[in-house]
Enzyme design. Structure first.
Site, PDB file in Angstrom:
ATOM      1  N   ARG A  19     -35.961   0.416   6.006  1.00  0.00           N
ATOM      2  CA  ARG A  19     -36.038  -1.039   5.953  1.00  0.00           C
ATOM      3  C   ARG A  19     -34.693  -1.718   6.189  1.00  0.00           C
ATOM      4  O   ARG A  19     -33.695  -1.391   5.577  1.00  0.00           O
ATOM      5  CB  ARG A  19     -36.614  -1.483   4.601  1.00  0.00           C
ATOM      6  CG  ARG A  19     -36.768  -2.990   4.474  1.00  0.00           C
ATOM      7  CD  ARG A  19     -37.474  -3.365   3.200  1.00  0.00           C
ATOM      8  NE  ARG A  19     -38.897  -3.158   3.314  1.00  0.00           N
ATOM      9  CZ  ARG A  19     -39.662  -2.674   2.344  1.00  0.00           C
ATOM     10  NH1 ARG A  19     -39.117  -2.299   1.219  1.00  0.00           N
ATOM     11  NH2 ARG A  19     -40.953  -2.538   2.521  1.00  0.00           N
ATOM     12  N   HIS A  23     -37.832  11.018   4.422  1.00  0.00           N
ATOM     13  CA  HIS A  23     -36.714  10.534   3.623  1.00  0.00           C
ATOM     14  C   HIS A  23     -35.821  11.681   3.144  1.00  0.00           C
ATOM     15  O   HIS A  23     -34.844  11.475   2.443  1.00  0.00           O
ATOM     16  CB  HIS A  23     -37.273   9.746   2.426  1.00  0.00           C
ATOM     17  CG  HIS A  23     -36.266   8.986   1.638  1.00  0.00           C
ATOM     18  ND1 HIS A  23     -35.881   9.355   0.367  1.00  0.00           N
ATOM     19  CD2 HIS A  23     -35.545   7.879   1.934  1.00  0.00           C
ATOM     20  CE1 HIS A  23     -34.985   8.512  -0.086  1.00  0.00           C
ATOM     21  NE2 HIS A  23     -34.753   7.603   0.833  1.00  0.00           N
ATOM     22  N   TYR A  64     -21.361   5.358  -2.869  1.00  0.00           N
ATOM     23  CA  TYR A  64     -22.592   5.849  -3.494  1.00  0.00           C
ATOM     24  C   TYR A  64     -22.327   7.225  -4.085  1.00  0.00           C
ATOM     25  O   TYR A  64     -21.700   8.066  -3.444  1.00  0.00           O
ATOM     26  CB  TYR A  64     -23.721   6.006  -2.469  1.00  0.00           C
ATOM     27  CG  TYR A  64     -24.365   4.737  -1.976  1.00  0.00           C
ATOM     28  CD1 TYR A  64     -23.695   3.516  -1.967  1.00  0.00           C
ATOM     29  CD2 TYR A  64     -25.664   4.753  -1.483  1.00  0.00           C
ATOM     30  CE1 TYR A  64     -24.291   2.365  -1.493  1.00  0.00           C
ATOM     31  CE2 TYR A  64     -26.277   3.604  -1.000  1.00  0.00           C
ATOM     32  CZ  TYR A  64     -25.588   2.416  -1.007  1.00  0.00           C
ATOM     33  OH  TYR A  64     -26.187   1.280  -0.525  1.00  0.00           O
TER      34      TYR A  64
END
Length: 684
Positions: free
Chosen positions: A404, A434, A467
């Site tokens: 997205r 994913h 991250y």
């Protein structure tokens, strides 16, 4: 149907998470510039939430079907939309107060945000010159007339609604200007300032200063410009026309997204009511879909605020080299002898780039398989794959186009890779890929040897600096065989496969973790110690939550670290009193997924790409791997324990929305992200 007290609503839980981000902006111990950027992150998060989750709930509101209640944990959609709007309104008030407070503190440090009415004559001259050279070429006013239809406007942009009025006439003229924000026109412009000072202005205010140069052909006594922005429904649908390739369908669907219905308008509270009425009517928005705001909008741009004072920034240490990986050594050779765990951003992402680069030039490497979801803007990963193909390797990339808001970039990457001779597979219509896998096939002594990387985060060197994620290199032959089966499946979706080592969704992962939870319950019932420790981005799957409740009711100790949305309600008597949940929000975004089952003292430890969400377990190809190396298992348990002991940035999620900081159980101050760097640094 009443709301189920045993489950938090996902949307309200997510809004509570975003308020934890806002807490970081309020935290005076955080450097000032970082606090400003946390406001930008909060704003960016909220924009995406509105475009996706709020828009989705507004669609549900129109569906008269009891099944909707199952998706909202018993909340009627209309009631939930009202609660979401009320929560966002409260958060925005806190946002504005925090923003003003930070600006005041910045001014004490000599950094001042000024508007067009506060400029010195020298600064005015600079701004007018800047407008002529850099801004004016991007501006084309759109004249507003009550009787004409509004042309299509893209969302997620900053607009100025302009009103021109003559004192002698009741008829005003109206216009819209889109504020250009791009590489040539940043949102914030540094101005000539006094020695030791830094004055900064929004590009919006330079345009306000120069309105007379834009509308010079009109006669008016007063002219004003007021900011507004709006967001459209970001639902992305793919039609069923089998004659079109997925990439063609995606490009069409992206066009449809840009045409989506507006769902929310934010506007300057000083905007004249007649101008606001015209804009809302043209966008076909009701009062409920509008939100009063301040002078500036789309403040996600605060993430890119100029770095004018290094003393007010985070001083993050350089990523560490892994102690087992020596400079100039062959990574493939090292991995052949032992498993290697990387933990970003504490460890350098360069090791993974070196892994791909070595494979690209090694004459014995014949094939490279990789799954891609999101990559950096100028991706070293993409570059290494291109050069591997140019060096004659067979490179197979499974690229998930449906990431997205990154779909356009993924389409561009696909084109680049295919032009270089890389075989690109675009996945499936109904199942996202994913997983984070790399498989390298190398010819050694007349047979193929596999080298495998399984990760929890994207192959993105930019986000790997902010991250936290795990990545495991291994040559375990059973894991390699499983990875080959996964890639064969991805190349041919009709091919059946089973895995003996890897944990793969949507086919096996849910059942394997449910079975492991059940085993902990049995162990507890037979008098053994039983515990489940897990770390996720989100925990929203009802079935897995019910299993954890069952474990708690049996007396199994459950410790959960959940950064974002958490539908599990901990510490409810008779239901979840043995479950505790914390959330850590700090300078790095907690993205790693980890699950540890006690298993009677023989801990089973997994890293995985999946959160325990229904979409991950049932509708995505996700991969986890059990950790076999005893030293790595201990490291992962230590990492979890350090995070669980955090008493600086950890929040207790017992009461939804309260976001109370975890009470200090000892005098020792433990900020886990700092402690983890020190822990890993000692391994050198």
């Amino acid at each position: 149907m009443k709301s189920d007290r045993s489950l938090n609503n996902r949307e309200l839980s997510w809004l509570a998470f975003n308020n934890r981000v806002l807490q970081e902006a309020q935290d005076c111990s955080v450097p000032l510039m970082e606090r400003l950027r946390f406001l930008g992150i909060f704003s960016n998060n909220l924009d995406e939430f509105i475009k996706v989750r709020l828009a989705n709930m507004m669609r549900m509101e129109r569906i008269k079907d009891d099944r909707v209640l199952k998706l909202t944990n018993g909340y009627p959609a209309a009631e939930l939309v009202t609660m979401m709007n009320e929560s966002m309104e409260l958060s925005q008030k806190t946002f504005q107060e925090t923003y003003k407070s930070i600006l005041s503190e910045l001014e004490e440090k000599g950094i001042r945000m000024v508007n067009e009415k506060e400029l010195t004559s020298k600064q005015k001259e600079y701004c007018r010159n800047y407008f002529t050279k850099e801004i004016s070429q991007w501006l084309v006013p759109l004249m507003l007339r009550k009787t004409t239809k509004l042309p299509f406007l893209p969302d997620g942009k900053i607009y100025l609604g302009v009103k021109m009025q003559n004192r002698t006439s009741k008829n005003a003229k109206y216009a819209i200007l889109r504020v250009p924000v791009n590489k040539g026109c940043p949102r914030f412009i540094e101005l000539p300032s006094e020695r030791g000072k830094k004055d900064i202005i929004f590009i919006d205010d330079i345009i306000r200063l120069c309105l007379d140069e834009i509308f010079f052909i009109f006669h008016y006594d007063e002219i004003s410009a007021h900011a507004f922005c709006f967001l459209r429904d970001a639902q992305l649908t793919i039609d069923d026309d089998v004659s079109k390739s997925l990439i063609e369908k995606l490009e069409e669907s992206l066009e449809d997204r840009f045409q989506g219905n507006p769902v929310r308008l934010s506007y300057d509270k000083e905007m004249p009511s007649d101008l606001l009425d015209i804009i809302t009517s043209k966008l076909k928005l009701t009062k409920r879909e509008t939100a009063e705001g301040g002078r500036y909008h789309m403040l996600r741009d605060l993430m890119k605020f100029p770095r004018v004072n290094p003393e007010l920034e985070n001083k993050n240490p350089d990523p560490l080299p892994h102690p087992e990986i020596k400079e100039g050594s062959s990574l493939l050779e090292i991995i052949r002898s032992k498993d290697i765990l990387l933990y970003y951003p504490y460890h350098t992402f360069n090791h993974l780039i070196d892994f791909l680069r070595e494979a690209a030039i090694d004459p014995k490497v014949k094939k490279i398989f990789i799954t891609l979801y999101r990559t950096a803007e100028r991706s070293k990963v993409i570059n290494a794959l291109i050069y591997a193909a140019k060096n004659g390797k067979e490179v197979i990339v499974l690229e998930e186009l449906m990431a997205r808001f990154d779909e356009e970039k993924n389409v561009e990457n696909s084109d680049l890779l295919q032009k270089a001779g890389v075989k690109v597979i675009h996945g499936f219509k109904d199942i996202k890929v994913h997983s984070k896998l790399i498989l390298i096939e190398r010819k050694e002594k007349s047979q193929n040897r596999g080298y495998l990387y399984v990760g929890t985060g994207n192959f993105n060197e930019a986000t790997a600096r902010i991250y936290t994620d795990f990545g495991l290199f291994t040559t375990d032959q059973q894991a390699i065989a499983d990875a080959r089966a996964v890639f064969r499946f991805l190349l041919d979706a009709h091919r059946h496969f089973t895995c003996k080592r890897l944990v793969v969704s949507p086919y096996y992962m849910r059942k394997q973790f449910e079975d492991l939870i059940e085993q902990e319950i049995k162990n507890k019932q037979t008098g053994k110690k039983a515990a489940i420790y897990a770390k996720f981005n989100s925990l929203t799957d009802t079935q897995m939550i019910r299993k954890l409740y069952k474990a708690s009711q049996a007396g199994v100790e459950v410790r959960l670290i959940v950064r974002g949305a958490c539908c599990l309600q901990p510490q409810v008597k008779g239901l979840s009193e043995y479950i505790k949940v914390i959330s850590i929000v700090d300078k790095y975004l907690e993205h790693a997924r980890l699950v540890i089952f006690h298993q009677g003292g023989e801990e089973q430890t997994f890293i995985l790409s999946a959160d325990w969400m229904t979409r991950n377990l049932d509708y995505r190809v996700e991969v986890g791997i059990p950790i076999l190396d005893a030293k790595i298992k201990k490291t992962l348990r230590d990492i979890f324990d350090i995070q669980w002991s955090d008493n600086v940035k950890a929040r207790d999620l017992t009461l939804l929305g309260e976001n109370r900081y975890v009470k200090k159980q000892s005098k020792k101050v433990i900020r886990s992200q700092v402690a983890l760097y020190d822990y890993l640094n000692q391994e050198k």
